[in-house]
Design a protein around this motif. Structure first.
Motif, PDB file in Angstrom:
ATOM      1  N   LYS A 121      -4.398   7.276 -10.349  1.00  0.00           N
ATOM      2  CA  LYS A 121      -3.589   7.567  -9.171  1.00  0.00           C
ATOM      3  C   LYS A 121      -2.185   7.015  -9.379  1.00  0.00           C
ATOM      4  O   LYS A 121      -1.975   6.050 -10.120  1.00  0.00           O
ATOM      5  CB  LYS A 121      -4.206   6.936  -7.919  1.00  0.00           C
ATOM      6  CG  LYS A 121      -5.625   7.417  -7.619  1.00  0.00           C
ATOM      7  CD  LYS A 121      -5.661   8.895  -7.276  1.00  0.00           C
ATOM      8  CE  LYS A 121      -7.060   9.333  -6.877  1.00  0.00           C
ATOM      9  NZ  LYS A 121      -7.121  10.785  -6.553  1.00  0.00           N
ATOM     10  N   ASN A 124      -5.949  -4.140   3.243  1.00  0.00           N
ATOM     11  CA  ASN A 124      -5.800  -2.718   3.543  1.00  0.00           C
ATOM     12  C   ASN A 124      -5.122  -2.600   4.899  1.00  0.00           C
ATOM     13  O   ASN A 124      -5.655  -3.062   5.911  1.00  0.00           O
ATOM     14  CB  ASN A 124      -7.159  -2.012   3.562  1.00  0.00           C
ATOM     15  CG  ASN A 124      -7.012  -0.500   3.479  1.00  0.00           C
ATOM     16  OD1 ASN A 124      -5.902   0.023   3.444  1.00  0.00           O
ATOM     17  ND2 ASN A 124      -8.130   0.205   3.451  1.00  0.00           N
ATOM     18  N   THR A 157      -5.884   1.258  -9.554  1.00  0.00           N
ATOM     19  CA  THR A 157      -5.017   2.440  -9.509  1.00  0.00           C
ATOM     20  C   THR A 157      -4.934   3.114 -10.872  1.00  0.00           C
ATOM     21  O   THR A 157      -4.989   4.348 -10.975  1.00  0.00           O
ATOM     22  CB  THR A 157      -3.606   2.040  -9.032  1.00  0.00           C
ATOM     23  OG1 THR A 157      -3.708   1.397  -7.753  1.00  0.00           O
ATOM     24  CG2 THR A 157      -2.699   3.254  -8.914  1.00  0.00           C
ATOM     25  N   LYS A 168       0.834  -1.195   0.000  1.00  0.00           N
ATOM     26  CA  LYS A 168       0.000   0.000   0.000  1.00  0.00           C
ATOM     27  C   LYS A 168       0.876   1.254   0.000  1.00  0.00           C
ATOM     28  O   LYS A 168       1.888   1.320   0.696  1.00  0.00           O
ATOM     29  CB  LYS A 168      -0.911  -0.003   1.229  1.00  0.00           C
ATOM     30  CG  LYS A 168      -1.829   1.210   1.333  1.00  0.00           C
ATOM     31  CD  LYS A 168      -2.706   1.126   2.571  1.00  0.00           C
ATOM     32  CE  LYS A 168      -3.603   2.350   2.693  1.00  0.00           C
ATOM     33  NZ  LYS A 168      -4.485   2.284   3.883  1.00  0.00           N
ATOM     34  N   ASP A 169       0.489   2.235  -0.803  1.00  0.00           N
ATOM     35  CA  ASP A 169       1.156   3.540  -0.935  1.00  0.00           C
ATOM     36  C   ASP A 169       2.444   3.493  -1.751  1.00  0.00           C
ATOM     37  O   ASP A 169       3.111   4.515  -1.903  1.00  0.00           O
ATOM     38  CB  ASP A 169       1.444   4.177   0.433  1.00  0.00           C
ATOM     39  CG  ASP A 169       0.170   4.587   1.154  1.00  0.00           C
ATOM     40  OD1 ASP A 169      -0.786   5.006   0.473  1.00  0.00           O
ATOM     41  OD2 ASP A 169       0.122   4.490   2.394  1.00  0.00           O
ATOM     42  N   CYS A 222      -0.126   5.952  -6.796  1.00  0.00           N
ATOM     43  CA  CYS A 222       0.255   4.968  -5.780  1.00  0.00           C
ATOM     44  C   CYS A 222      -0.880   3.991  -5.510  1.00  0.00           C
ATOM     45  O   CYS A 222      -2.056   4.311  -5.695  1.00  0.00           O
ATOM     46  CB  CYS A 222       0.653   5.659  -4.477  1.00  0.00           C
ATOM     47  SG  CYS A 222       2.107   6.722  -4.635  1.00  0.00           S
ATOM     48  N   THR A 223      -0.514   2.820  -5.047  1.00  0.00           N
ATOM     49  CA  THR A 223      -1.501   1.786  -4.770  1.00  0.00           C
ATOM     50  C   THR A 223      -2.257   2.078  -3.475  1.00  0.00           C
ATOM     51  O   THR A 223      -1.725   2.705  -2.558  1.00  0.00           O
ATOM     52  CB  THR A 223      -0.822   0.415  -4.653  1.00  0.00           C
ATOM     53  OG1 THR A 223       0.134   0.460  -3.589  1.00  0.00           O
ATOM     54  CG2 THR A 223      -0.109   0.059  -5.945  1.00  0.00           C
ATOM     55  N   SER A 224      -3.490   1.602  -3.407  1.00  0.00           N
ATOM     56  CA  SER A 224      -4.322   1.839  -2.222  1.00  0.00           C
ATOM     57  C   SER A 224      -4.394   0.625  -1.310  1.00  0.00           C
ATOM     58  O   SER A 224      -4.943   0.704  -0.211  1.00  0.00           O
ATOM     59  CB  SER A 224      -5.745   2.221  -2.656  1.00  0.00           C
ATOM     60  OG  SER A 224      -6.328   1.177  -3.421  1.00  0.00           O
TER      61      SER A 224
END
Length: 227
Positions: free
Chosen positions: A89, A61, A84, A42-43, A91-93
Motif C-alpha cells: 500500500k 487508529n 504498509t 494515518k493516511d 499510505c499508512t493505516s
C-alpha cells in the motif's frame, strides 16, 4: 554517526542488518523524536521505513469522528512502516507517536524494498513480527467488551509500565489525558473517572495534578491482582 557505530551502540540491531546491502550503510537518516511527537500520521504517504532503536512508540487508529483507538505499544527493535510495505500500500493505516524519547534509523522506501528482495531472511523476520502483532491483537480482541472497567485500566497500566521508565524516585506517570485514556480503553469518561477513583481508594495508584501515577510496589500489586 557511521552505520557500524550505530550497530555497536544498539547490538540488538545486528541480527536484522547482518545482510544489509553495503550501499545502504551510507544511505540512512538517524533521527531522535521527543515524547509526544507523531512519527507518521494515518493516511500519509509512506516514503521511508524506520527501525526503532530505543524508546517506546504507540500505534493509534484515528477516525473521522475525532475518536482514536490505541492498538499497541512497540518497543525496540521494531519496524515502522513494515505492514504498509508488506501490504504493498502507498499510505499508512495508523498513526505512530513517540511515548518516550525515541531514536529511529530511516531508509527510503525504495531502498528498503530493494533490501527485502535481496534478503529473504529479513523478509521472514518482518513477516514473523507482523504475524506476532496480529496474533496478540486477535488474542486480546474483544477484551473491552467482556472485562469490567477496573480490569481494563489495570491491564493498560501494566502494559504502559512495560514500555516506560520510572523517574528517579521510582514513580511511573501516565501522561495521557482522561479523554485520551477513555478513547484508548473504549469506555466513557465518567466510567473512567469512577474507575480511577476506585483504584486510588484500593491503593493501586495515586494522582498527581490529575495524572495517574504508581510506584513499583503498586505495580507489583497490580500484576498480582490481574493474575
Amino acid at each position: 554517526m557511521k552505520f557500524e557505530d550505530i550497530v555497536n551502540k544498539y547490538p540488538e540491531l545486528s541480527q536484522y542488518v547482518s545482510r544489509i546491502p553495503s550501499d545502504l550503510k551510507t544511505a540512512f537518516t538517524l533521527r531522535s523524536y521527543p515524547a509526544g511527537c507523531v512519527i507518521h500520521q494515518k493516511d500519509d504517504a509512506l516514503d521511508t521505513i524506520g527501525i526503532l532503536l530505543n524508546g517506546t512508540l504507540k500505534v493509534i487508529n484515528e477516525f473521522d469522528t475525532g475518536n482514536a483507538y490505541m492498538i499497541e505499544y512497540n518497543h525496540p527493535i521494531d519496524f515502522i512502516g513494515d505492514v504498509t510495505v508488506l501490504a504493498e500500500k502507498c499510505c499508512t493505516s495508523v498513526t505512530i507517536e513517540a511515548v518516550s524519547k525515541c531514536t529511529v534509523i530511516h531508509f527510503s522506501r525504495s531502498d528498503f524494498e530493494s533490501w527485502l528482495v535481496q534478503d529473504p531472511e529479513l523478509l521472514r523476520i518482518l513477516a514473523r513480527n507482523v504475524a506476532c502483532k496480529l496474533y496478540n491483537s486477535s488474542y486480546r480482541h474483544g477484551t473491552e467488551l467482556f472485562y469490567k472497567s477496573p480490569r481494563l485500566l489495570l491491564e493498560f497500566i501494566k502494559s504502559y509500565a512495560e514500555g516506560a521508565t520510572p523517574d528517579s524516585e521510582g514513580v511511573y506517570r501516565i501522561t495521557e489525558t482522561r479523554q485520551q485514556l477513555s478513547e484508548q480503553l473504549g469506555m466513557i469518561q465518567k466510567t473512567l473517572d469512577r474507575t480511577v477513583n476506585r483504584l486510588k481508594e484500593d491503593g493501586l495508584i495515586y494522582l498527581n495534578k490529575g495524572k495517574i501515577c504508581f510506584t513499583e510496589k503498586q505495580l507489583s500489586k497490580i500484576r498480582n491482582q490481574i493474575y
